[in-house]
Design a protein around this motif. Structure first.
Motif, PDB file in Angstrom:
ATOM      1  N   CYS A  24       0.883  -1.212   0.046  1.00 45.68           N
ATOM      2  CA  CYS A  24      -0.041  -0.082   0.023  1.00 45.68           C
ATOM      3  C   CYS A  24       0.858   1.430   0.123  1.00 45.68           C
ATOM      4  CB  CYS A  24      -1.014  -0.085   1.246  1.00 45.68           C
ATOM      5  SG  CYS A  24      -2.181  -1.229   1.381  1.00 45.68           S
TER       6      CYS A  24
ATOM      7  N   ASP B 132      -5.115   0.509  -6.361  1.00 45.28           N
ATOM      8  CA  ASP B 132      -5.696   0.359  -5.274  1.00 45.28           C
ATOM      9  C   ASP B 132      -5.188  -1.150  -4.760  1.00 45.28           C
ATOM     10  OD1 ASP B 132      -7.550  -0.269  -2.934  1.00 45.28           O
ATOM     11  OD2 ASP B 132      -9.172   0.510  -3.904  1.00 45.28           O
TER      12      ASP B 132
ATOM     13  N   HIS C 175      -4.181   5.194 -10.881  1.00 45.37           N
ATOM     14  CA  HIS C 175      -3.941   4.718  -9.428  1.00 45.37           C
ATOM     15  C   HIS C 175      -4.286   3.517  -9.317  1.00 45.37           C
ATOM     16  CE1 HIS C 175      -4.561   5.053  -5.197  1.00 45.37           C
ATOM     17  NE2 HIS C 175      -5.592   4.584  -5.239  1.00 45.37           N
TER      18      HIS C 175
END
Length: 525
Positions: free
Chosen positions: A177, A259, A257
């Motif tokens: 992350c 996730d 992006h």
């Protein structure tokens, strides 16, 4: 305007290329941010150009421009947050000093808090005052020196590294992350270029490609150092607007992006819309208005006709603000979408909302131990609702009118809640506040006309209707006698009295400075 879609059916090679490009550009963005923070207040356009020239050989001129612009925006945002933090500290210090100066046990008023309730609380707050003063001195010193504190990837995620068990994450999952948040895959649009963007390009048929940085051009699968993704993109929301801009080669900015929690890639397209044209107030209110009362869990709305009378039944649009930020934002957008659809069904061209701002009302120094109240006003998304409503209403041709929020709930409940309650309809305090907001936007007073004298409908016991107390100056003027019969069988528009009245008053002075004319009412009412 921003729309997002998911990058589906990516091949392993596609994901590998996106990860390498994001990690490479992310490292360049981190170094550029460090250089910008080191310059501080001595930064200039020449220093910006030097940084861009240093990044160009490591990526490309357009990638370098996107990175330096993102760095500049992030530094400016940090400065604004620093200024807001200083203002909050100053407000807290003023409140504590004022309460410490009062005797212990001194009761407060509606406008100002009183003294602390015990010597123990007084002592604890005096120690907190010293802590806030130290923080304020440090923040002011940093601002004068041009020092900002920025964490690429987010301070919250950085602190989660020390509390993996509480976050239910492993070190490997957290690392994934953290790296994904620090990647950089964003490109600004350019008008006149092919499909509006030379760096990240999406054709009208959905083919997506990216311009690879100079060190990664060996991964290209298309001419001119480009890599074409295997997936095809479609935008379900505002796809026609995006297609029109791309076909006309108008600027469209893109951001990719990843996730990490869902293991999905997303693409966000954004562009600027023209400035909305200001609509005259009379034109906006010609077909009535919808008054909206913002609350912590729902929007209370009521449709008012051009004369300020509530029509139909009130509507409530609920939302749930518990959960992640994307979930809360989606809930707000869904509620506003239903509100705008109902407004178009009613045929109105204006929505009235309160101009609320709880920035200075959420500190615990001001409200003391009223934790539930502070949580309530902190949970009300006033700023987000206003911004979302303004942008969404502009696309539908509906004007947004912001009114003074003073006493709308109190006066609405006092003058409209009971008269609008029937056996089949339960009118809440929030519904009555929506009526007060709508009437204030139309220039009408919040107070409704009271009933005639109890004995009969003549003027023997005073004026036929009373707008305010007899001591209030200018509240009711003399109305001329109009010819016609004065019986209960009189038709509408005959035998009435008309006159100007001042707006709803507060402290013997007008709260709304616009005068208004009451429409004719039949004598038989």
């Amino acid at each position: 305007m921003a729309v997002r879609t998911r990058l589906k059916q990516l091949t392993p090679d596609d994901e590998k290329v996106l990860r390498l490009v994001g990690a490479h550009l992310g490292s360049l963005a981190s170094k550029d941010l460090k250089a910008r923070c080191r310059d501080g207040l001595e930064h200039s356009a020449q220093a910006w150009a030097v940084r861009k020239r240093e990044l160009t050989p490591l990526a490309s001129s357009r990638w370098a421009g996107s990175i330096t612009k993102a760095t500049h925006d992030q530094w400016a945002l940090a400065r604004r947050c620093q200024s807001a933090h200083i203002h909050n500290l100053e407000a807290g210090i003023r409140t504590i000093e004022d309460r410490l100066s009062q005797p212990v046990g001194q009761k407060g008023t509606k406008t100002a808090p009183g003294g602390y309730r015990s010597r123990r609380e007084w002592h604890a707050k005096s120690r907190r005052l010293r802590v806030l003063q130290d923080r304020l001195a440090a923040a002011r010193a940093d601002r004068e020196a041009g020092i900002v504190h920025v964490v690429r990837g987010g301070k919250r995620l950085a602190r989660t590294r020390h509390h993996l068990e509480a976050a239910q994450l492993t070190e490997r999952a957290w690392r994934r992350c953290w790296e994904a948040e620090r990647w950089f895959l964003a490109a600004d649009g350019e008008s006149g270029k092919r499909y509006g963007n030379e760096t990240i390009r999406v054709s009208p048929d959905g083919e997506a490609s990216i311009k690879l940085p100079a060190p990664l051009t060996y991964l290209a699968n298309a001419p001119h150092g480009r890599y074409v993704l295997a997936c095809r993109l479609t935008f379900a929301h505002r796809g026609s607007e995006w297609a029109d801009r791309v076909a006309a080669d108008r600027a469209v900015a893109y951001r990719m992006h990843y996730d990490a929690g869902r293991d999905r890639w997303y693409l966000t397209a954004s562009w600027q819309t023209p400035v909305a044209q200001t609509v005259p107030m009379g034109t906006a209110l010609a077909h009535g208005v919808i008054g909206v009362d913002m609350n912590a869990d729902h929007l209370a709305a009521w449709h008012l006709d051009p004369h300020g009378n509530p029509t139909g039944s009130p509507r409530r649009f609920f939302y749930d603000l518990i959960g992640s930020a994307p979930h809360r934002d989606a809930q707000v957008r869904h509620a506003l979408t239903r509100l705008l659809h109902w407004a178009r069904t009613c045929g109105v061209k204006a929505i009235a909302v309160e101009n609320l701002d709880f920035t200075a009302e959420k500190t615990r120094e001001k409200h003391g131990r009223k934790r539930r109240f502070r949580q309530l006003i902190s949970g009300m998304p006033t700023g987000r609702l206003r911004a979302r409503l303004a942008s969404m209403a502009d696309q539908t041709g509906i004007a947004v009118i912001a009114v003074d929020p003073a006493y709308t709930s109190q006066w609405g409940a006092q003058h409209w809640q009971k008269p609008l309650t029937t056996k089949n309809r339960k009118t809440t305090r929030h519904d009555a506040a929506a009526v007060a907001i709508g009437r204030r936007a139309q220039g009408h007073p919040v107070r409704r006309r009271t009933a005639p004298p109890p004995a009969h409908r003549s003027d023997e016991q005073g004026h036929r209707t009373i707008q305010a107390g007899p001591g209030a100056p200018g509240c009711e003027g003399t109305r001329p006698r109009m010819p016609g019969p004065r019986t209960r069988s009189v038709g509408a528009g005959c035998g009435v009295k008309v006159g100007d009245q001042n707006a709803q008053h507060r402290s013997e002075r007008s709260a709304e400075h616009e005068t208004w004319q009451q429409d004719s009412l039949p004598l038989s009412l």
